[in-house]
Design a protein around this motif. Structure first.
Motif, PDB file in Angstrom:
ATOM      1  N   THR A   1      10.395  43.322 -41.390  1.00  0.00           N
ATOM      2  CA  THR A   1      10.559  42.401 -40.155  1.00  0.00           C
ATOM      3  C   THR A   1      10.543  43.596 -38.918  1.00  0.00           C
ATOM      4  OG1 THR A   1      12.360  41.109 -41.303  1.00  0.00           O
ATOM      5  CG2 THR A   1      12.442  41.337 -38.945  1.00  0.00           C
ATOM      6  N   PRO A   2       9.767  42.967 -37.943  1.00  0.00           N
ATOM      7  CA  PRO A   2       9.556  43.847 -36.752  1.00  0.00           C
ATOM      8  C   PRO A   2      10.797  44.026 -36.158  1.00  0.00           C
ATOM      9  CG  PRO A   2       7.911  41.897 -36.686  1.00  0.00           C
ATOM     10  CD  PRO A   2       8.768  41.474 -38.100  1.00  0.00           C
ATOM     11  N   HIS A   3      11.121  45.033 -35.552  1.00  0.00           N
ATOM     12  CA  HIS A   3      12.141  45.691 -34.828  1.00  0.00           C
ATOM     13  C   HIS A   3      13.289  45.895 -35.985  1.00  0.00           C
ATOM     14  CE1 HIS A   3      10.279  44.797 -31.066  1.00  0.00           C
ATOM     15  NE2 HIS A   3      10.544  43.452 -31.514  1.00  0.00           N
ATOM     16  N   GLY A   4      12.984  45.709 -37.169  1.00  0.00           N
ATOM     17  CA  GLY A   4      13.720  46.201 -38.301  1.00  0.00           C
ATOM     18  C   GLY A   4      15.201  45.540 -38.493  1.00  0.00           C
ATOM     19  N   GLU A   5      16.063  46.763 -38.491  1.00  0.00           N
ATOM     20  CA  GLU A   5      17.663  46.479 -38.593  1.00  0.00           C
ATOM     21  C   GLU A   5      18.137  45.742 -37.229  1.00  0.00           C
ATOM     22  OE1 GLU A   5      20.015  49.661 -40.140  1.00  0.00           O
ATOM     23  OE2 GLU A   5      18.734  49.740 -42.102  1.00  0.00           O
ATOM     24  N   LYS A   6      17.441  46.235 -36.293  1.00  0.00           N
ATOM     25  CA  LYS A   6      17.808  45.590 -34.941  1.00  0.00           C
ATOM     26  C   LYS A   6      17.820  44.183 -34.738  1.00  0.00           C
ATOM     27  CE  LYS A   6      18.272  46.538 -29.984  1.00  0.00           C
ATOM     28  NZ  LYS A   6      17.887  47.564 -28.825  1.00  0.00           N
ATOM     29  N   MET A   7      16.617  43.570 -35.190  1.00  0.00           N
ATOM     30  CA  MET A   7      16.331  42.210 -35.353  1.00  0.00           C
ATOM     31  C   MET A   7      17.121  41.499 -36.153  1.00  0.00           C
ATOM     32  SD  MET A   7      14.257  39.762 -34.123  1.00  0.00           S
ATOM     33  CE  MET A   7      13.773  38.047 -34.629  1.00  0.00           C
ATOM     34  N   LEU A   8      17.638  42.238 -37.537  1.00  0.00           N
ATOM     35  CA  LEU A   8      18.513  41.432 -38.505  1.00  0.00           C
ATOM     36  C   LEU A   8      19.742  41.332 -37.976  1.00  0.00           C
ATOM     37  CD1 LEU A   8      17.138  43.204 -41.862  1.00  0.00           C
ATOM     38  CD2 LEU A   8      16.287  40.898 -40.770  1.00  0.00           C
ATOM     39  N   ALA A   9      20.218  42.417 -37.109  1.00  0.00           N
ATOM     40  CA  ALA A   9      21.686  42.307 -36.581  1.00  0.00           C
ATOM     41  C   ALA A   9      21.779  41.369 -35.384  1.00  0.00           C
ATOM     42  CB  ALA A   9      21.883  43.904 -35.964  1.00  0.00           C
ATOM     43  N   ASN A  10      20.862  40.994 -34.988  1.00  0.00           N
ATOM     44  CA  ASN A  10      20.857  39.952 -33.945  1.00  0.00           C
ATOM     45  C   ASN A  10      20.224  38.532 -34.283  1.00  0.00           C
ATOM     46  OD1 ASN A  10      22.013  41.637 -31.541  1.00  0.00           O
ATOM     47  ND2 ASN A  10      20.544  42.814 -32.302  1.00  0.00           N
ATOM     48  N   LEU A  11      20.516  38.176 -35.491  1.00  0.00           N
ATOM     49  CA  LEU A  11      19.634  37.177 -35.851  1.00  0.00           C
ATOM     50  C   LEU A  11      20.696  35.871 -36.020  1.00  0.00           C
ATOM     51  CD1 LEU A  11      16.704  36.386 -36.916  1.00  0.00           C
ATOM     52  CD2 LEU A  11      17.572  36.692 -39.235  1.00  0.00           C
ATOM     53  N   GLY A  12      21.835  36.115 -36.237  1.00  0.00           N
ATOM     54  CA  GLY A  12      22.772  35.060 -36.633  1.00  0.00           C
ATOM     55  C   GLY A  12      22.999  33.993 -35.503  1.00  0.00           C
ATOM     56  N   THR A  13      24.087  33.036 -35.806  1.00  0.00           N
ATOM     57  CA  THR A  13      24.501  31.838 -35.097  1.00  0.00           C
ATOM     58  C   THR A  13      25.076  32.445 -33.780  1.00  0.00           C
ATOM     59  OG1 THR A  13      25.098  30.680 -37.107  1.00  0.00           O
ATOM     60  CG2 THR A  13      25.862  29.875 -35.075  1.00  0.00           C
ATOM     61  N   ARG A  14      25.843  33.615 -33.832  1.00  0.00           N
ATOM     62  CA  ARG A  14      26.142  34.296 -32.543  1.00  0.00           C
ATOM     63  C   ARG A  14      25.161  34.343 -31.465  1.00  0.00           C
ATOM     64  NH1 ARG A  14      27.010  40.763 -32.313  1.00  0.00           N
ATOM     65  NH2 ARG A  14      24.920  40.202 -32.426  1.00  0.00           N
ATOM     66  N   ASP A  15      24.013  34.794 -31.883  1.00  0.00           N
ATOM     67  CA  ASP A  15      22.869  34.972 -30.855  1.00  0.00           C
ATOM     68  C   ASP A  15      22.209  33.567 -30.853  1.00  0.00           C
ATOM     69  OD1 ASP A  15      23.110  37.992 -30.344  1.00  0.00           O
ATOM     70  OD2 ASP A  15      23.197  37.811 -32.537  1.00  0.00           O
ATOM     71  N   VAL A  16      21.893  32.786 -31.536  1.00  0.00           N
ATOM     72  CA  VAL A  16      21.372  31.601 -31.536  1.00  0.00           C
ATOM     73  C   VAL A  16      22.045  30.707 -30.427  1.00  0.00           C
ATOM     74  CG1 VAL A  16      20.736  29.363 -32.596  1.00  0.00           C
ATOM     75  CG2 VAL A  16      20.411  31.467 -34.001  1.00  0.00           C
ATOM     76  N   VAL A  17      23.172  30.572 -30.401  1.00  0.00           N
ATOM     77  CA  VAL A  17      23.837  29.903 -29.628  1.00  0.00           C
ATOM     78  C   VAL A  17      23.643  30.521 -28.150  1.00  0.00           C
ATOM     79  CG1 VAL A  17      25.690  28.856 -31.092  1.00  0.00           C
ATOM     80  CG2 VAL A  17      26.480  30.926 -29.522  1.00  0.00           C
ATOM     81  N   ARG A  18      23.519  31.702 -27.882  1.00  0.00           N
ATOM     82  CA  ARG A  18      23.237  32.116 -26.634  1.00  0.00           C
ATOM     83  C   ARG A  18      21.829  31.790 -26.269  1.00  0.00           C
ATOM     84  NH1 ARG A  18      26.045  37.715 -25.222  1.00  0.00           N
ATOM     85  NH2 ARG A  18      25.797  36.642 -22.831  1.00  0.00           N
ATOM     86  N   ASP A  19      20.947  31.916 -27.151  1.00  0.00           N
ATOM     87  CA  ASP A  19      19.686  31.446 -26.858  1.00  0.00           C
ATOM     88  C   ASP A  19      19.641  29.933 -26.400  1.00  0.00           C
ATOM     89  OD1 ASP A  19      18.587  33.853 -27.816  1.00  0.00           O
ATOM     90  OD2 ASP A  19      18.075  33.179 -29.445  1.00  0.00           O
ATOM     91  N   MET A  20      20.429  29.214 -26.945  1.00  0.00           N
ATOM     92  CA  MET A  20      20.461  27.476 -26.904  1.00  0.00           C
ATOM     93  C   MET A  20      21.029  27.358 -25.277  1.00  0.00           C
ATOM     94  SD  MET A  20      21.422  24.939 -29.320  1.00  0.00           S
ATOM     95  CE  MET A  20      23.280  24.899 -29.445  1.00  0.00           C
ATOM     96  N   ASP A  21      22.040  28.346 -24.917  1.00  0.00           N
ATOM     97  CA  ASP A  21      22.481  28.123 -23.720  1.00  0.00           C
ATOM     98  C   ASP A  21      21.363  28.659 -22.233  1.00  0.00           C
ATOM     99  OD1 ASP A  21      24.791  27.351 -22.010  1.00  0.00           O
ATOM    100  OD2 ASP A  21      24.792  29.259 -21.263  1.00  0.00           O
ATOM    101  N   VAL A  22      20.559  29.678 -22.758  1.00  0.00           N
ATOM    102  CA  VAL A  22      19.271  30.019 -21.807  1.00  0.00           C
ATOM    103  C   VAL A  22      18.618  28.799 -21.816  1.00  0.00           C
ATOM    104  CG1 VAL A  22      17.512  31.527 -21.515  1.00  0.00           C
ATOM    105  CG2 VAL A  22      19.621  32.372 -22.416  1.00  0.00           C
ATOM    106  N   LEU A  23      18.226  28.110 -23.086  1.00  0.00           N
ATOM    107  CA  LEU A  23      17.379  26.836 -22.975  1.00  0.00           C
ATOM    108  C   LEU A  23      17.924  25.763 -22.175  1.00  0.00           C
ATOM    109  CD1 LEU A  23      15.153  25.376 -24.149  1.00  0.00           C
ATOM    110  CD2 LEU A  23      16.522  24.738 -26.160  1.00  0.00           C
ATOM    111  N   ARG A  24      19.284  25.413 -22.211  1.00  0.00           N
ATOM    112  CA  ARG A  24      19.963  24.598 -21.411  1.00  0.00           C
ATOM    113  C   ARG A  24      19.634  24.768 -20.092  1.00  0.00           C
ATOM    114  NH1 ARG A  24      23.348  24.945 -17.946  1.00  0.00           N
ATOM    115  NH2 ARG A  24      24.029  27.347 -18.649  1.00  0.00           N
ATOM    116  N   SER A  25      19.661  25.953 -19.516  1.00  0.00           N
ATOM    117  CA  SER A  25      19.252  25.968 -18.025  1.00  0.00           C
ATOM    118  C   SER A  25      18.141  25.987 -17.996  1.00  0.00           C
ATOM    119  CB  SER A  25      19.841  27.476 -17.759  1.00  0.00           C
ATOM    120  OG  SER A  25      19.668  28.001 -16.672  1.00  0.00           O
ATOM    121  N   ALA A  26      17.316  26.548 -18.621  1.00  0.00           N
ATOM    122  CA  ALA A  26      15.655  26.561 -18.519  1.00  0.00           C
ATOM    123  C   ALA A  26      15.093  25.062 -18.388  1.00  0.00           C
ATOM    124  CB  ALA A  26      14.755  27.405 -19.597  1.00  0.00           C
ATOM    125  N   LEU A  27      15.762  24.324 -19.151  1.00  0.00           N
ATOM    126  CA  LEU A  27      15.581  22.633 -19.464  1.00  0.00           C
ATOM    127  C   LEU A  27      15.703  22.125 -17.901  1.00  0.00           C
ATOM    128  CD1 LEU A  27      15.996  21.978 -23.069  1.00  0.00           C
ATOM    129  CD2 LEU A  27      13.879  22.005 -22.019  1.00  0.00           C
TER     130      LEU A  27
END
Length: 515
Positions: A192-218
């Motif tokens: 996986t690109p970025h290795g363990e750092k990518m895996l560590a930031n892959l979960g729902t905790r981070d997905v919902v933060r992406d979704m809030d960025v998306l809300r604003s960008a929309l």
């Protein structure tokens, strides 16, 4: 009780046009993330986003457009490495009365929201939902068109893994299974690109933060969200993380927020066992039922068909073999929708004749293996996200007890071997988990609508009851035998109630049941 109307001014007020996207953020912005929240989305042709033949076909639909959302790889280091999230949109057909964007996730974890939005875009046509909302699906970080994607096994390795039954041969099966689990975890970190750092930031905790960025960008000050299956976890986690940013949440096919991995496994077994029973009831009334005419002996008839594959898989014309795992996976895949029951019956009938192509086709559907032999990222993503979302289970006695209970509740899946105490890949995952089961603290959010199906094989009905209570929301019951219902089974009662809620905030009366 009369239907309740959510008294929120934002429910009927038109949102700003999404044509150009914001150059200033919409709604609140966490400190240090202004450039992400104010980014302009560049919408265009979806063809470059398709990673496989299935996506290419889905993304070619009329009126679909795609873009990339830039987000931090780690929200604790917003000025560091960035990654992108793939987006697909179908614009509202009545822009003058547009409310905003309906963001959706189909579950998995690891499912493609872009593909789901492409498929649902036809279902919302000529409805008030399609008229007043842009339909927006996103591929969660590390999945599908999002970049980079999680990589663990090659396509050839996936084929080989499905055909390999050494972990079920009764000889050192625990050692074999754990060796494969360790190797899988190590390959994920290595490839996986970025290795363990990518895996560590892959979960729902981070997905919902992406979704809030998306809300604003929309351009939406508040989020309107539709989540299926694991997507319900994204929904309730978002509500807990950003309670002031919620407009409406429709959660269909709920995960129980308090269940750990083992409890969830056992509950799912009860769901699959019950739905297999419904399939048997349907099948034995047919003159061509592959399991015979007696419901009492149908489980044994099924086991007589699939257990021989443990010792001798069926060779297929394409050079692959149908293993026991593939046959049972194909069966489980067909239980997700009653529309697939005839295909399952035909597949079992041909298996009885020594031919496994139809059962393999059902398994390929579950694994999202295309006709070109390429796999989507869904199955890899499912494991990677699950491993970082919840604490690993390492106690062998607990694992063995849960396996035994699983096979008791889903008897048709019993291979006739002792339950295993083998730990899975999550026990060897190279990074720590970032979440754990708990009741979400969502005080102050608008009422949520939870849809739960009485004989849902994958997310049992009671999980929806529990989630609706935890969210302080309203439960809508669908009496059926399949996984999820809103906009997917053509049930007018469910669809009408869901659309009324998402558009107007109107909740169905307490105790509403749709048939």
């Amino acid at each position: 009780m009369a239907a309740t109307l959510l008294l929120l001014s934002s429910l009927t007020a038109c949102s700003s046009s999404a044509d150009d996207g914001p150059t200033v953020p919409a709604g609140p912005v966490p400190e240090g993330l202004e450039e992400f929240y104010s980014q302009r989305l560049e919408w265009g042709d979806c063809a470059p986003y398709a990673k496989d033949a299935t996506a290419r076909q889905a993304f070619a639909g009329e009126g679909l457009e795609c873009a990339r959302l830039t987000v931090p790889l780690s929200y604790s280091e917003p000025q560091g490495t960035t990654i992108t999230v793939g987006l697909l949109r179908k614009r509202a057909s009545d822009p003058d009365n547009r409310i905003g964007s309906l963001v959706l996730n189909p579950g998995g974890p690891g499912g493609s929201g872009m593909s789901a939005a492409a498929q649902l875009s036809t279902a919302v046509e000529n409805t008030e939902l399609g008229e007043r909302f842009d339909l927006v699906g996103f591929d969660p970080r590390g999945i599908g068109a999002s970049e980079p994607t999680v990589k663990c096994l090659t396509d050839a390795e996936m084929d080989a893994d499905r055909a390999d039954m050494t972990a079920m041969d009764g000889v050192d099966d625990v050692a074999d299974a754990e060796r494969e689990a360790k190797e899988f975890a190590a390959k994920c970190a290595e490839r996986t690109p970025h290795g363990e750092k990518m895996l560590a930031n892959l979960g729902t905790r981070d997905v919902v933060r992406d979704m809030d960025v998306l809300r604003s960008a929309l351009g939406d000050e508040k989020l309107t969200y539709l989540g299926y299956s694991y997507g319900t976890r994204i929904g309730y986690t978002y509500a807990e993380t950003f309670p002031r940013n919620v407009r409406a949440l429709l959660l269909d096919g709920a995960l129980d927020p308090e269940q750990d991995m083992l409890d969830s496994l056992v509950a799912q077994a009860e769901g699959f066992g019950g739905t297999f029973g419904k399939f048997v009831e349907w099948c034995v009334t047919r003159p061509d039922c592959a399991l015979g005419s007696n419901a009492d002996t149908a489980v044994q008839a099924y086991q007589d068909l699939v257990r021989p594959l443990l010792d001798e898989p069926v060779k297929l014309p394409d050079g692959r073999v149908l293993s026991y795992e593939d046959a049972t996976t194909g069966t489980v895949a067909a239980l997700y929708s009653k529309q697939l029951w005839p295909s399952l019956n035909r597949g079992l009938a041909t298996l009885a004749e020594g031919e496994g192509t139809l059962m393999m086709a059902l398994a390929d559907t579950y694994y999202e293996r295309g006709p070109d032999g390429k796999y989507s990222s869904t199955q890899t993503g499912l494991v990677a996200i699950r491993c970082v979302d919840d604490p690993p289970v390492t106690d062998r006695e607990s694992i063995e007890a849960a396996q035994a209970e699983y096979l008791e509740k889903a008897e048709f899946l019993d291979p006739g071997l002792p339950p295993s105490s083998a730990r899975d890949a999550c026990a060897f995952w190279p990074v720590e988990h970032t979440s754990e089961p708990h009741l979400p603290d969502v005080e102050g959010i608008p009422p949520t609508l939870v849809v739960s199906t009485t004989n849902d094989p994958a997310t049992p009905y009671q999980a929806g009851v529990n989630l609706a209570k935890a969210m302080g929301g309203r439960l809508l019951t669908f009496e059926g035998a399949q996984h999820t219902a809103f906009l997917s089974v053509g049930n007018e009662c469910v669809d009408r109630a869901g659309i009324a809620y998402l558009v107007h905030g109107t909740l169905p009366p307490e105790g509403t049941r749709c048939r």
